[in-house]
Structure formats: C-alpha cells, structure tokens
Design an enzyme around this catalytic site. Structure first.
Site, mmCIF file in Angstrom:
data_model
loop_
_atom_site.group_PDB
_atom_site.id
_atom_site.type_symbol
_atom_site.label_atom_id
_atom_site.label_comp_id
_atom_site.label_asym_id
_atom_site.label_seq_id
_atom_site.Cartn_x
_atom_site.Cartn_y
_atom_site.Cartn_z
ATOM 1 N N ASP A 1 37.888 38.113 39.683
ATOM 2 C CA ASP A 1 37.792 38.766 40.993
ATOM 3 C C ASP A 1 38.262 40.214 40.909
ATOM 4 O O ASP A 1 39.171 40.643 41.622
ATOM 5 C CB ASP A 1 38.611 38.007 42.031
ATOM 6 C CG ASP A 1 38.100 38.261 43.455
ATOM 7 O OD1 ASP A 1 36.942 38.690 43.602
ATOM 8 O OD2 ASP A 1 38.862 38.031 44.400
ATOM 9 N N GLY A 27 43.604 34.888 51.723
ATOM 10 C CA GLY A 27 42.985 33.653 52.180
ATOM 11 C C GLY A 27 43.876 32.446 52.026
ATOM 12 O O GLY A 27 43.783 31.488 52.789
ATOM 13 N N LYS A 36 54.419 35.928 47.108
ATOM 14 C CA LYS A 36 53.243 35.353 47.765
ATOM 15 C C LYS A 36 53.507 33.887 48.072
ATOM 16 O O LYS A 36 53.853 33.107 47.192
ATOM 17 C CB LYS A 36 52.014 35.494 46.875
ATOM 18 C CG LYS A 36 50.748 34.863 47.481
ATOM 19 C CD LYS A 36 49.538 35.010 46.582
ATOM 20 C CE LYS A 36 49.008 36.415 46.621
ATOM 21 N NZ LYS A 36 47.713 36.534 45.915
ATOM 22 N N VAL A 82 51.868 37.766 51.669
ATOM 23 C CA VAL A 82 52.639 38.455 50.640
ATOM 24 C C VAL A 82 53.747 39.259 51.328
ATOM 25 O O VAL A 82 53.494 40.004 52.273
ATOM 26 C CB VAL A 82 51.753 39.401 49.795
ATOM 27 C CG1 VAL A 82 52.588 40.066 48.708
ATOM 28 C CG2 VAL A 82 50.594 38.635 49.187
#
Length: 662
Positions: A473, A358, A377, A362
C-alpha cells in the site's frame, strides 16, 4: 577680634556641614524619618520596608541624606584629584511571590545621584533606567540586581540571578543565585523568589578597585567566598556625594518585595544586623489536624482507607489488564505495558489524536520513563486465530532498520484490541502537504528528496533486508515526514514477509484503488512488482499534486500524463503550485519513470534497485518510445475496474488486523 569671629563662623559652618554628612548607618527595622519613599514603597507598622504590593508595579526607597564617597587629594602640580573610598553594605530581604516560583522583576541596591530616578521606567527596567538612558555613562548609577525574570534584551542569563550593573541593565557580571557552603566547599543554589529571608553583602575596595557580591540564607553568616567578584574602577561612575537605596519593580505577576534590615558604611565593614522584624504570615494559620481526634475515629479512617485501597487496586488491575500468553515471553523487549502507553497518551485523550485509519486511531505519546516520543495505533481485534503468527510477524518487522522506514518499536495486547507502537513523525503524512490548500507547499527540492527516500526504503524492503517485504500500500498518505522533512515509509499492516528466493505472491486483494496493479486487481496476488506499480502512481501523485484517480470525473492520472507524453507536453503535468521553481530534467525523469513503473505489463516495470539507479543518475532510464507499450498500456484500463462505482478507500484483508491508512 574680627579675625576670631571669622574663625568661629568658619568652624560653625564646617560643623553644620559635617553634621549633615553621613558615612554609616544601620537599620534593624525602619523608621519613616530616615527613609524617602516613592511609588508603592511603604513602611509597615512592625518596621518592614515593603517596596511593592499587589497593585503597583514600582517602589523606591532611599536613605534621606547623601553619602560622601570621595575625598579630594592635592597633587604636586597644584591640582586636585578624588577617588571613591572603600565602602560596604549588607541588607536582609525577601521576595514573596503571589504564586510560588513566579515573580517579576526583582530588587536592586542602588547608588544614584538623586533620591530616586524620576525618568526611569518600571517593569523590566527595574526603575533604574529607560529606553534612551540605558547604557549612558552620564547616568552615574551603580546597582546590584536580584533579578527574577530572564530578559533577553539585557542579556540575562536566566530568571534567577544576581548581577552587577553600571549605568546599564546589561550586567557587567552576573551569576545564578547561589551561596558558598563553607562546610561542603561548594556553591549551593538559591531561589530568590521563594519567599525565604536572605542576606546580601556588597563590598568595594577603593585601593584594589574590586567589587565583591555575596548572598546567603539569613542566619548562616557571611560565606568566605563571594558569588561575584569584578575588577572595576568606580571613580568615573560615583560622584563625590551620592544617595543609596533600593528600587523594585513587578510585572503582570505581582509579588511583595521586602527589606528587613540594612547597614551601610564608608571606609569600613557594614555592621551586623540583628533583632529584625518578621515577615507577615503567608496563608492561613496552620492548625493541628490531630487535635482532639479520638481513637475510634482513627480506626474508622484507617479501615476506610484500607478498603478504598483494595478497591482502587482491583480497579486499576482491571483497567490496565493485558492479554499475556506464555509464547509472548520470547518477545519481551518488543512488548509494551498497557499502563505505559495509557500514561504516554494521557489516557488516549482526543487532544493526542493525530490520525484515524480504517482499523483504528493513531495517538501521539511520550513514554513515561525513556521520554521517547511515539505514535500508538489502536487496532480492534476480536479473534485470537492466527494471533501468535501475526505477533511474530510484527516482531520481525520491528527489526527493520533504515533511515527511510518508520521504526515499528513493538506492540501490546489488551482485551479486544492490539496496540502498535511506532517512532513519532512530527510533520505527519505527505498528503497533508499536497492537497487541501496546505499552508506550506513543498518545493521541488523537497519533493525530489522525498521521492528518492521512499525509493530507497522500498529497495531495502525488497532486496537489502534478510527477508523480502512487500508493502502492498505505497501512497502519499503512508509516507510520513520526520522533523527534518525526510521521508519515512510507514504502515506495514498490509505487508507480508517471505524468505529470499521463495514465492512472494499473496492471495488477497489488499491496497488502495488507483495504486493497485492490474494483475493484482484481477488475481489478488501481490509481488514486489505490484509495489513498483504503486510506487509509479505515487511518483505521478507527488509531481502532479493530484490523486491517482478521480472517481467523480472518471479520470485516471496516469492516462492524462501518458496523453501529455504522447503529445510531447509531459512537463504540463507538473503541479501548478510549484510555479516554475523546479528542475525540468528532474521533473521529466520522475514523470517518465512514473509511467514506466505504471506499465500494465509487470515484466516491463523496473525493479526498485533500477529505480534508485535512475533517480540518482547512476544509470540511464530507457526511453519510453523504445518500448513496445501499445499492447501492454500503462494502466489496468476501465474495462478492469469501473471507476465510476469504485471507492478510493483501501480494500481490506479480513485476516489482517491492521489498516495502512491514516
């Protein structure tokens, strides 16, 4: 009178026979009357023996007359015996590839029963043998190969070696091409397919039964020490009369194989070679670029180069410009140069792209100096507010060390983006192996090992490190697999650090629907217990091979597993792709543990330390039926979140510059 006539006839026959027998010869350049040519072999006008060309794959050239290698000896019992006499040969050669460093397959000096080997195959067999004859003692073939292709079926050591072959291409002895430097007292490497002129010596001692092979650049003389030395009796290999010559083959990579001169002798040393013909020039004739260039033109060129250099330097400086503030000097070892990351990812080329999240992309890369494989990233950021604290947090996370945690190596800031550098995980994320009909289906052993690995990683974050880290997460797409398929928990962009013993709550909703604990969805506060809830959803996801929430059908995976448990059929939840190849007790344990971790009451959920104990069998998990779950339930319920209108994409913390997905 008749007796005298008979004696004269015998002498005449012996004279004719001896005239046909040859024991030595020397060619400083070649003439057609002395050589028998086959295949692509030709003699050039200036006396070169060219064995191959750009269209044919095989060429052979043999001396026209046979060589007598054996003399019969009478024994006391009246029988005869014969042995191979000593012999030596030397020849000057060059292997000229069409493309430098690429050549196939090589040249071999050959002693054979006939002029040429009509049943031999080309390419990898070097024109010496074929599939059925290779290795047969009846071949009576002795060869020394100059091989520029590594053929594993014959045990070749590399693609640039010299070997002694006896009735087979499986060399009796071989070494990488090299010559002994008499001054330095050590071997120096040679590249056979270099287009350079070299010389080879082959010597056999009939008394000592020893073969010596020596190679060196031309014009430096024969080195004192041979490259190869092999003790081998050639009496059973070489017949009384044999033919000597060369066989050469190429493959799809064509090249030209030349012999410039050749000397051979039985019972003695081969003669030195001199006044050899020259190889044809390779490429166009060089011309002097300074011819007739005047001073004003040189000045203009220098001026243009200087201006171009200044412009190029300014452009590169702007291209690789970074944001570097004084406070970042303390983080030197964790700060990467943008130029290094640019080179590592080949300019962030799309072919190096491994994932899109989002907040950024990467890329796979290889650091230019250390050659370490990394994942980079790229995260967009426009505001400098809170950047100092955020970078400090990145550096702190970079100190995490655990076999089940993806290592964050450092960062780089440039203009409007932040670049994070991680260890590269070659097998990608776990969800690749769970969904979308993957080519490789993870068996239960792998899945159970992944589950225990992620549990160990979370326990380290919550309890074993110097600070408490809340991941926020935990899900299959954030679990990466290394080269050995070991689980690594990654993507700490949503994580937050706290001192042990302090309030570990955060105040923003961050995470992914389906993995969010009900209290986190209501209050926005994340704790170690909300990580446990996410881990519970992850457990069910891995065992069932399904995502925690199906928004289209308004179905929650935890509700379905709970219903099956109530009916005593919890094992029916297992991923159908596993078939029956799993351990029932382990599957039941993980499913029940997933329900326990997904309990709506955070006080009922176990800690990650307890989870690890349950999974490893060190502690008995409580029975779900013994817990009062009727009021707390397992999920946050449909009255909390309307799954028909809720996306499965992560919520995002506007203060965070990272995104945890891939």
């Amino acid at each position: 009178m008749l007796i005298k006539l008979a004696v004269l006839l015998i002498l005449l026959v012996c004279t004719l026979v001896s005239a046909d027998e040859v024991s030595e010869f020397t060619f400083n350049g070649f003439e057609s009357k002395n050589m028998s040519l086959q295949g692509a072999a030709i003699l050039t006008p200036n006396g070169l023996l060219k064995l191959t060309n750009a269209t044919s794959q095989q060429g052979q050239a043999f001396y026209t007359k046979p060589i007598k290698f054996k003399n019969k000896n009478s024994l006391k019992d009246g029988t005869n015996s014969s042995s191979v006499a000593s012999f030596s040969t030397t020849f000057v050669f060059a292997i000229v590839p069409r493309v430098y460093g690429m050549s196939a397959h090589g040249i071999s000096f050959v002693i054979a029963p006939t002029r040429g080997l009509p049943n031999a195959e080309s390419v990898e067999f070097l024109g010496l043998f074929n599939v059925t004859s290779n290795g047969n003692a009846t071949n009576h073939v002795f060869a020394v190969e100059l091989d520029t292709i590594q053929n594993k079926q014959f045990g070749d050591i590399d693609d640039n070696h010299v070997g002694i072959d006896i009735n087979s291409l499986d060399s009796e002895a071989s070494l990488t091409a090299a010559y002994f430097d008499d001054t330095k007292k050590e071997f120096q490497n040679l590249t056979l397919a270099s287009g350079k002129v070299m010389q080879l010596w082959v010597e056999y001692s009939g008394l000592e039964k020893q073969i010596n092979v020596t190679v060196a650049p031309v014009n430096i003389g024969k080195p004192k020490k041979p490259l190869l030395s092999l003790n081998y009796d050639l009496d059973s290999v070489i017949n009384e009369e044999m033919y000597v010559g060369f066989s050469s083959t190429t493959g799809t990579t064509f090249g030209s194989h030349y012999v410039l001169g050749w000397s051979f002798k039985v019972n003695g040393m081969a003669s030195d070679l001199s006044k050899l013909p020259k190889l044809p020039r390779i490429g166009p004739k060089k011309k002097s670029i300074f011819l007739r260039i005047e001073l004003p033109f040189i000045v203009v060129i220098i001026l243009l180069l200087t201006i171009s250099g200044i412009v190029y330097y300014a452009w590169r400086k702007k291209k690789f410009a970074e944001v570097l503030e004084d406070w970042e000097l303390d983080y030197g070892p964790h700060r990467f140069k943008y130029k290094d990351l640019y080179v590592a990812t080949e300019g962030f080329d799309n072919k190096m792209l491994v994932g899109i999240g989002g907040f950024g992309r990467v890329y796979r890369g290889v650091l230019p100096i250390s050659k370490i494989e990394v994942a980079v990233k790229r995260v967009s950021h426009e505001s400098r507010q809170g950047m100092r604290e955020f970078v400090a947090e990145i550096v702190s996370i970079g100190r995490l060390r655990h076999r089940n945690i993806v290592q964050l190596l450092g960062y780089c800031r440039r203009k409007g983006e932040l670049l994070l550098v991680y260890d590269y995980m070659p097998n990608g994320s776990l969800d690749r192996f769970l969904y979308n009909s993957p080519e490789v289906v993870l068996n239960w052993t792998h899945r159970f090992r992944v589950i225990k690995g992620v549990a160990a990683g979370l326990k380290y974050l919550h309890q074993d490190w110097e600070q408490v880290v809340i991941h926020r997460d935990v899900k299959a797409s954030n679990v990466l697999l290394d080269s050995d398929m070991n689980a690594r928990l990654g993507d700490f962009g949503l994580a937050r650090l706290y001192d042990h013993g302090t309030d570990t709550q955060t105040t923003h909703i961050v995470g992914t629907i389906g993995y969010l604990a009900p209290e986190q969805a209501r209050t926005g506060k994340a704790t170690t217990s909300t990580d446990v809830y996410s881990f519970g959803a992850f457990l069910l996801e891995v065992v069932c091979g399904r995502r925690p929430i199906d928004a289209r059908k308004e179905v929650l995976l935890v509700d379905q597993v709970c219903s099956l448990w109530n009916n005593g059929e919890i094992i029916q939840a297992v991923d159908r792709k596993l078939g029956v190849d799993y351990v029932v007790k382990e599957v039941e344990l993980v499913l029940k543990l997933g329900l326990l971790c997904s309990c709506g009451d955070p006080n009922v959920r176990p800690s990650m330390q307890q989870v690890v104990q349950y999974l490893n069998g060190y502690e008995q998990m409580p029975e779900l039926s013994d817990l009062d779950l009727s009021q707390t339930g397992f999920t946050f319920g449909k009255d909390t979140v309307d799954v028909s209108t809720t996306s499965t994409q992560p919520y995002s913390d506007v203060e965070s510059f990272l995104f945890s997905g891939r």
